[in-house]
Design an enzyme around this catalytic site. Structure first.
Site, PDB file in Angstrom:
ATOM      1  N   SER A 133      -8.508  -5.514  -2.464  1.00 58.72           N
ATOM      2  CA  SER A 133      -9.970  -5.623  -2.570  1.00 58.72           C
ATOM      3  C   SER A 133     -10.594  -4.287  -2.680  1.00 58.72           C
ATOM      4  CB  SER A 133     -10.587  -6.629  -1.563  1.00 58.72           C
ATOM      5  OG  SER A 133      -9.898  -7.840  -1.578  1.00 58.72           O
ATOM      6  N   THR A 178      -6.821   2.854   3.238  1.00 53.34           N
ATOM      7  CA  THR A 178      -6.499   1.843   4.218  1.00 53.34           C
ATOM      8  C   THR A 178      -5.224   1.739   4.829  1.00 53.34           C
ATOM      9  OG1 THR A 178      -6.489  -0.637   4.442  1.00 53.34           O
ATOM     10  CG2 THR A 178      -5.694   0.215   2.359  1.00 53.34           C
ATOM     11  N   GLY A 238     -13.743  -3.297   4.494  1.00 52.59           N
ATOM     12  CA  GLY A 238     -14.139  -4.831   5.096  1.00 52.59           C
ATOM     13  C   GLY A 238     -13.339  -6.065   4.202  1.00 52.59           C
ATOM     14  N   GLY A 239     -11.958  -5.735   3.574  1.00 53.37           N
ATOM     15  CA  GLY A 239     -10.958  -6.539   3.118  1.00 53.37           C
ATOM     16  C   GLY A 239     -12.105  -7.267   1.706  1.00 53.37           C
ATOM     17  N   ASN A 275      -4.860  -1.362   6.337  1.00 49.24           N
ATOM     18  CA  ASN A 275      -5.095  -2.650   6.163  1.00 49.24           C
ATOM     19  C   ASN A 275      -5.750  -3.320   7.567  1.00 49.24           C
ATOM     20  OD1 ASN A 275      -5.343  -5.137   5.010  1.00 49.24           O
ATOM     21  ND2 ASN A 275      -3.325  -5.807   6.090  1.00 49.24           N
ATOM     22  N   ARG A 312      -1.713   3.273  -3.417  1.00 51.20           N
ATOM     23  CA  ARG A 312      -1.502   2.123  -2.949  1.00 51.20           C
ATOM     24  C   ARG A 312       0.282   2.113  -2.265  1.00 51.20           C
ATOM     25  NH1 ARG A 312      -4.294  -2.079  -0.227  1.00 51.20           N
ATOM     26  NH2 ARG A 312      -3.640  -4.184  -0.728  1.00 51.20           N
ATOM     27  N   ASP A 361      -1.046  -7.914   2.575  1.00 52.97           N
ATOM     28  CA  ASP A 361      -1.938  -8.045   1.393  1.00 52.97           C
ATOM     29  C   ASP A 361      -1.441  -8.735   0.328  1.00 52.97           C
ATOM     30  OD1 ASP A 361      -4.423  -7.528   2.518  1.00 52.97           O
ATOM     31  OD2 ASP A 361      -4.346  -5.372   1.236  1.00 52.97           O
ATOM     32  N   THR A 368      -9.930  -0.103   7.025  1.00 52.43           N
ATOM     33  CA  THR A 368     -10.182   0.448   5.866  1.00 52.43           C
ATOM     34  C   THR A 368     -11.197   1.516   6.022  1.00 52.43           C
ATOM     35  OG1 THR A 368      -9.465  -1.469   4.665  1.00 52.43           O
ATOM     36  CG2 THR A 368     -10.800   0.237   3.317  1.00 52.43           C
TER      37      THR A 368
HETATM   38  N1  GLY Z   1      -5.935  -3.516   2.886  1.00 55.15           N
HETATM   39  C1  GLY Z   1      -7.357  -4.151   2.345  1.00 55.15           C
HETATM   40  C2  GLY Z   1      -7.450  -4.047   0.872  1.00 55.15           C
HETATM   41  O1  GLY Z   1      -6.727  -3.257   0.354  1.00 55.15           O
HETATM   42  O2  GLY Z   1      -8.241  -4.904   0.300  1.00 55.15           O
END
Ligand code: GLY
Length: 576
Positions: A456, A402, A478-479, A404, A99, A426, A384
């Protein structure tokens, strides 16, 4: 009431079950390997690597590099991700976290200060240099390769490089993403100057490509050539990193070459939950909220059915929405980067905690939710991408990556065509205010230098408890809807025994505690909507999508791959 409710849930689908005599084109079967991604070109490239003798990890790296070319609005070298994988020989799950991290210059009050300065245009956590987190994508891919791969990076980067030179085919989903991005460029015309590179190249100065056109990316091909030659150093120590830092700073951000040099991949322990004594769900731990929320939701649902003997039937959707709300309320309050905040993972995923929450769930009633209003509408899926790979030795990779938001921060690291993420959004960048996905988030997820924003993303494996065999690998984009779509596909498979294509194409719903509304991804079946209303839920008129990729492992050894028809992906298998 409603004997047809469950059937409606599934039949209200993109491809009605009755018509599915043969597999739809977004489903494939094989006994020797499978790649399911949201790009047909990327899946094919991954499957070719399997056919060339590569293992699931090699194929994952090649697929991911191809996605960087073919899904520029969803993922790429300017982003980050999580991998959750099964090592067949060791019968062990391994989790890698690559990340993005906050740059050293991103202090807790940075966004408040930027807001106070005023300025025109969209929030600085969404577009521009301050939105950019330190990308972890290439560090993650090369770590995967170093630890588990068998082929050289040069060989795995070559197909993506060629795709960048010859061009990926613009499909409907890509054109939708371009149209949405262009709408923002029209809304804030100053973006045309501030983020000219994206506007002038991929967005065609307001005239995006037509359906079926090939979109070439020669600048990214050059980046891939450098990566093939020099590995991750080309990015974290070399010219690509220089370009990234230059672009971020020119767009007002603080990201430096030092931030890139300091970036490290982290190994994490997965979250585990057992559903109805029969299936073990293994998913992504913090800094993702995915595993915790999936475990909490399924534990509550399990507790409701087991302890109260209620809602295990047509009324289950009400209990499921209530369970989602509990999980997302806890997400808001407790979750963040475990290296920086005390995250009570054990308590939140404890079955006894779920039993407590399950006792509060009653027919015909929702709990009072506070009166926070004015919550922003989340955008559609776009920033994503998830894919799954399985090889013929039993190794399985689930990788969600992602940038984002669609096209991330809109900032492009020139001259390499690397689209930089807006992952800083985020974080709880503006405490108490909803982020891009409408999520309210807590202190545990405040901005701090070097910290990873809460995610997420939920790469997930499901094992049968009886013989510890994997039965399903899946994940989504999809967030926050990633979490609830993974839960619903798991339920469709393990509880409702639906075939994978139906399990994925069925209508899905989503509740994230705030805003206090249930979102469907299409017109909900009327009986289901009525039933939820009777239980006190508000049904939103807005439609919110998520995109699932999955591979199911049947007892006879068949792997069934499926790429959600909502984004136009296709699974691919090596030739028999
Ligand atoms: N950027 C989307 C997530 O990491 O949930």
């Amino acid at each position: 009431m409603r004997p047809k409710l469950m059937a409606l849930l599934l039949i209200g689908s993109v491809f009605p079950a009755a018509l599915l005599a043969a597999d739809p084109p977004w489903v494939a079967r094989s006994r020797i390997g499978m790649v399911a991604s949201d790009s047909p070109e990327a899946s094919r490239i991954g499957a070719d690597i399997l056919a060339a003798g590569g293992n699931a990890f090699d194929a994952a790296v090649a697929t991911s590099l191809a996605l960087a070319v073919a899904r520029p609005h969803s993922t790429g070298l300017g982003g980050g991700g999580f991998m959750l994988a099964y090592l067949a020989k060791e019968q062990r799950v391994v989790v890698l976290d690559f990340r993005e991290t906050a740059p050293a210059g991103a202090t807790a009050d940075r966004f408040a200060k930027l807001q106070a300065q005023g300025g025109d245009g969209p929030s600085p956590s969404i577009y521009g240099g301050n939105a950019i987190g330190v990308p972890g994508q290439l560090a993650g891919l090369t770590e995967i390769l170093k630890r588990f791969g068998s082929l050289p990076l040069k060989q795995l980067a070559q197909p993506a490089l060629e795709l960048a030179q010859t061009g990926f085919v613009a499909d409907e989903h890509y054109l939708d993403a371009c149209t949405a991005a262009l709408a923002d460029y029209e809304k804030w015309p100053q973006l045309k100057q501030r983020h000219a590179r994206l506007y002038e190249t991929l967005l065609g100065k307001g005239t995006p490509p037509k359906l079926g056109d090939r979109v070439k990316r020669p600048d990214l091909a050059e980046a891939l050539r450098l990566i093939a030659k020099d590995g991750p150093d080309a990015f974290y120590q070399g010219p690509l990193g220089e370009a990234v830092a230059r672009a971020a700073q020119a767009a007002g951000g603080t990201l430096t070459r030092g931030d890139l040099a300091a970036y490290r991949v982290r190994e994490r322990e997965p979250i585990r939950a057992v559903y109805r004594d029969s299936y073990e769900i293994v998913s992504m731990p913090p800094p993702s909220s995915g595993g915790v929320c999936i475990a909490e939701t399924l534990n509550i649902l399990d507790a409701v059915s087991l302890y109260t003997k209620r809602y295990f039937g047509p009324e289950q959707p009400h209990a499921l929405v209530e369970a989602m709300k509990h999980a997302f309320a806890d997400r808001a309050r407790w979750l963040g980067d475990p290296d920086f905040a005390d995250v009570p993972v054990k308590r939140l995923t404890d079955y006894n905690y779920a039993v407590q929450l399950a006792r509060w769930i009653e027919a015909g009633k929702t709990l009072a939710s506070s009166s926070y209003g004015g919550v922003a509408a989340p955008p559609d899926d776009g920033g994503t991408s998830h894919f799954c790979v399985a090889d013929n030795n039993g190794n399985i990779v689930a990788l969600t990556e992602t940038i984002n938001g669609p096209f991330g921060s809109l900032v492009v690291a020139e001259p390499y065509g690397i689209i930089l993420n807006n992952q800083m959004d985020d974080f709880a960048a503006n405490p108490g205010q909803p982020n891009l996905y409408g999520l309210i988030q807590g202190e545990a997820n405040a901005v701090a230098p070097g910290k990873r924003p809460l995610s997420s993303m939920s790469p997930t494996l499901v094992f049968r408890v009886r013989d510890a065999k994997p039965v399903l690998v899946l994940g989504a984009s999809g967030g926050p809807r990633i979490i609830t779509s993974v839960v619903q596909v798991i339920l469709n498979i393990v509880e409702r025994r639906r075939p994978l294509d139906e399990a994925i194409s069925a209508a899905r719903f989503h509740h994230q505690w705030l805003p206090d509304e249930v979102y469907f991804d299409r017109e909900p079946p009327r009986e289901l909507a009525d039933m939820l209303r009777e239980n006190g839920h508000q049904i939103s008129e807005q439609r919110k999508t998520s995109i699932v990729q999955a591979i199911q492992f049947l007892e006879d050894g068949t792997m069934v791959g499926a790429s959600d028809p909502r984004k136009g992906g296709r699974p691919a298998a090596p030739p028999p």
